[in-house]
Design an enzyme around this catalytic site. Structure first.
Site, PDB file in Angstrom:
ATOM      1  N   SER A   1       0.841  -1.202   0.000  1.00 53.83           N
ATOM      2  CA  SER A   1       0.000   0.000   0.000  1.00 53.83           C
ATOM      3  C   SER A   1       0.869   1.243   0.000  1.00 53.83           C
ATOM      4  CB  SER A   1      -0.860   0.017   1.269  1.00 53.83           C
ATOM      5  OG  SER A   1      -1.521   1.260   1.399  1.00 53.83           O
TER       6      SER A   1
ATOM      7  N   LYS B   1       1.694  -3.170   6.127  1.00 54.50           N
ATOM      8  CA  LYS B   1       1.899  -2.896   4.703  1.00 54.50           C
ATOM      9  C   LYS B   1       3.382  -2.610   4.428  1.00 54.50           C
ATOM     10  CE  LYS B   1      -1.674  -4.226   3.593  1.00 54.50           C
ATOM     11  NZ  LYS B   1      -2.018  -5.105   2.464  1.00 54.50           N
TER      12      LYS B   1
ATOM     13  N   TYR C   1      -2.279  -1.023  10.991  1.00 50.04           N
ATOM     14  CA  TYR C   1      -2.330  -1.459   9.591  1.00 50.04           C
ATOM     15  C   TYR C   1      -1.076  -1.066   8.805  1.00 50.04           C
ATOM     16  CZ  TYR C   1      -4.125  -1.251   4.711  1.00 50.04           C
ATOM     17  OH  TYR C   1      -4.313  -1.381   3.360  1.00 50.04           O
TER      18      TYR C   1
HETATM   19  P1  NAD Z   1     -11.888  -5.759   0.314  1.00 43.26           P
HETATM   20  O1  NAD Z   1     -12.395  -5.682   1.695  1.00 43.26           O
HETATM   21  O2  NAD Z   1     -12.774  -5.409  -0.823  1.00 43.26           O
HETATM   22  O3  NAD Z   1     -11.297  -7.200   0.016  1.00 43.26           O
HETATM   23  C1  NAD Z   1     -10.553  -7.924   0.959  1.00 43.26           C
HETATM   24  C2  NAD Z   1     -10.645  -9.386   0.615  1.00 43.26           C
HETATM   25  O4  NAD Z   1      -9.859 -10.132   1.558  1.00 43.26           O
HETATM   26  C3  NAD Z   1     -12.089  -9.907   0.728  1.00 43.26           C
HETATM   27  O5  NAD Z   1     -12.357 -10.767  -0.349  1.00 43.26           O
HETATM   28  C4  NAD Z   1     -12.071 -10.651   2.064  1.00 43.26           C
HETATM   29  O6  NAD Z   1     -13.003 -11.716   2.108  1.00 43.26           O
HETATM   30  C5  NAD Z   1     -10.640 -11.176   2.090  1.00 43.26           C
HETATM   31  N1  NAD Z   1     -10.187 -11.504   3.441  1.00 43.26           N
HETATM   32  C6  NAD Z   1     -10.299 -10.737   4.562  1.00 43.26           C
HETATM   33  N2  NAD Z   1      -9.766 -11.390   5.620  1.00 43.26           N
HETATM   34  C7  NAD Z   1      -9.323 -12.589   5.159  1.00 43.26           C
HETATM   35  C8  NAD Z   1      -8.704 -13.695   5.771  1.00 43.26           C
HETATM   36  N3  NAD Z   1      -8.441 -13.710   7.074  1.00 43.26           N
HETATM   37  N4  NAD Z   1      -8.392 -14.763   4.995  1.00 43.26           N
HETATM   38  C9  NAD Z   1      -8.668 -14.773   3.673  1.00 43.26           C
HETATM   39  N5  NAD Z   1      -9.266 -13.755   3.044  1.00 43.26           N
HETATM   40  C10 NAD Z   1      -9.588 -12.665   3.778  1.00 43.26           C
HETATM   41  O7  NAD Z   1     -10.585  -4.820   0.303  1.00 43.26           O
HETATM   42  P2  NAD Z   1      -9.531  -4.453  -0.848  1.00 43.26           P
HETATM   43  O8  NAD Z   1      -9.432  -2.991  -0.880  1.00 43.26           O
HETATM   44  O9  NAD Z   1      -9.792  -5.193  -2.085  1.00 43.26           O
HETATM   45  O10 NAD Z   1      -8.183  -4.995  -0.160  1.00 43.26           O
HETATM   46  C11 NAD Z   1      -7.333  -5.947  -0.756  1.00 43.26           C
HETATM   47  C12 NAD Z   1      -5.898  -5.646  -0.378  1.00 43.26           C
HETATM   48  O11 NAD Z   1      -5.535  -4.390  -0.920  1.00 43.26           O
HETATM   49  C13 NAD Z   1      -5.644  -5.540   1.129  1.00 43.26           C
HETATM   50  O12 NAD Z   1      -4.436  -6.202   1.430  1.00 43.26           O
HETATM   51  C14 NAD Z   1      -5.493  -4.055   1.361  1.00 43.26           C
HETATM   52  O13 NAD Z   1      -4.651  -3.766   2.453  1.00 43.26           O
HETATM   53  C15 NAD Z   1      -4.868  -3.622   0.066  1.00 43.26           C
HETATM   54  N6  NAD Z   1      -5.021  -2.197  -0.227  1.00 43.26           N
HETATM   55  C16 NAD Z   1      -6.255  -1.652  -0.385  1.00 43.26           C
HETATM   56  C17 NAD Z   1      -6.356  -0.305  -0.652  1.00 43.26           C
HETATM   57  C18 NAD Z   1      -7.671   0.382  -0.835  1.00 43.26           C
HETATM   58  O14 NAD Z   1      -7.692   1.620  -0.798  1.00 43.26           O
HETATM   59  N7  NAD Z   1      -8.763  -0.344  -1.028  1.00 43.26           N
HETATM   60  C19 NAD Z   1      -5.213   0.468  -0.766  1.00 43.26           C
HETATM   61  C20 NAD Z   1      -3.982  -0.124  -0.579  1.00 43.26           C
HETATM   62  C21 NAD Z   1      -3.892  -1.468  -0.319  1.00 43.26           C
HETATM   63  C1  RM4 Z   2      -4.919   1.670   2.056  1.00 39.95           C
HETATM   64  C2  RM4 Z   2      -4.866   3.167   2.092  1.00 39.95           C
HETATM   65  C3  RM4 Z   2      -6.229   3.657   1.810  1.00 39.95           C
HETATM   66  C4  RM4 Z   2      -7.204   3.062   2.803  1.00 39.95           C
HETATM   67  C5  RM4 Z   2      -7.108   1.555   2.755  1.00 39.95           C
HETATM   68  C6  RM4 Z   2      -7.962   0.890   3.803  1.00 39.95           C
HETATM   69  O1  RM4 Z   2      -3.705   1.063   2.274  1.00 39.95           O
HETATM   70  O2  RM4 Z   2      -4.430   3.609   3.350  1.00 39.95           O
HETATM   71  O3  RM4 Z   2      -6.272   5.059   1.859  1.00 39.95           O
HETATM   72  O4  RM4 Z   2      -8.509   3.467   2.464  1.00 39.95           O
HETATM   73  O5  RM4 Z   2      -5.800   1.165   2.990  1.00 39.95           O
END
Ligand code: NAD
Ligand code: RM4
Length: 253
Positions: free
Chosen positions: A143, A160, A156
């Protein structure tokens, strides 16, 4: 078709970035094995979407925080697809909470899912790739939060940063096996993980205002970077981190 014939494993693939990644990989010719966690309705529609693209899909329901899940997921992928070429470690949680009263259980769970889960999965997939003897690729979803802090994300952001660091160290450990290891650093992508946080119009407007490209990310924006890193186009890229944030990090003043 950048991933023709590749066998791609994705954790946390029922929703958001993981789901978009599974679909994008299948669009590029890959068969996929998806780890999901108690999300049967969303998983059923994902299976339909992948099959409609003419690709195979193996579904494995498990909590990535459980160390036993990773070897079992890899075993299921090998028996369903014949091997493992790419692992995308994506599963993650971010239960937004303030620092001074962070419940220990929330801290621990976030570390266990995001960092330990990524570690177990990468280790299990890498062991299989070494056994196969023809290299492979690990892509971890880190992230922008590996580089900058967040008031409600003190549990969190270290996970990351840890995932980003894990890809650097595994790149060193696995280079001799032809296994490339890279991370993607998404900015803010509107998914379920931040639905409540971005429901506050002021917060949403503030986040959007920080982004030179003028919009929040979409899961597909990140999935495309994953496909690039997994593919031969990135054949000489390992230990790298790709920011995909619409320019948010660069936007200091
Ligand atoms: P999301 O909530 O849409 O998806 C998360 C997925 O992970 C879901 O399918 C959920 O069922 C699964 N999950 C949660 N806990 C779990 C577990 N214990 N075992 C197996 N699966 C599990 O969120 P997202 O935004 O798609 O997040 C995906 C990844 O992207 C995460 O690692 C998050 O940190 C990262 N990320 C997201 C953002 C953002 O802004 N959305 C930004 C940077 C990084
Ligand atoms: C990401 C980043 C985004 C936040 C998600 C949950 O890593 O910090 O801004 O919305 O996590």
């Amino acid at each position: 078709m950048l991933l023709e014939g590749q066998r791609v494993l994705i954790t946390g693939a029922s929703r958001g970035i993981g789901r978009a990644t599974a679909i994008e990989c299948a669009r590029h010719g890959a068969d996929v094995a998806v780890n999901v966690f108690k999300d049967s309705e969303a998983t059923a529609t994902l299976v339909k979407e992948i099959e409609a693209l003419g690709r195979k899909i193996v579904v494995f329901d498990a909590d990535v925080a459980d160390p036993e899940s990773a070897p079992a997921f890899v075993e299921a992928a090998v028996s369903g697809l014949g091997g493992v070429d790419v692992l995308v470690s994506n599963a993650g949680i971010c239960p937004f909470h303030s620092f001074l009263d962070m419940p220990r259980a929330t801290l621990r769970r976030t570390m266990e899912v995001n960092l330990f889960g990524a570690y177990y999965m990468c280790q299990a997939a890498a062991n299989q790739m070494v056994k196969q003897g023809s290299g492979g690729s690990l892509v971890a979803i880190s992230s922008i939060s590996a580089l900058v802090g967040g008031e409600m994300q003190t549990h969190y952001t270290p996970t990351k940063a840890g995932v980003h660091s894990l890809m650097q160290s595994t790149a060193v450990a696995l280079g001799r096996y032809g296994i490339r290891c890279n991370s993607v650093l998404p900015g803010t992508v509107a998914t379920d993980i931040n639905k409540d946080d971005l429901a506050d119009p002021k917060k949403r407007e503030y986040m959007e205002g920080r982004i030179p490209l003028g919009r929040l990310g979409r899961p597909e924006d990140i999935a495309k970077v994953v496909v690039f890193l997994a593919s031969d186009l990135a054949g000489y890229v390992t230990g790298a981190a790709v920011l995909a944030d619409g320019g948010a990090f660069a936007n200091f003043q």
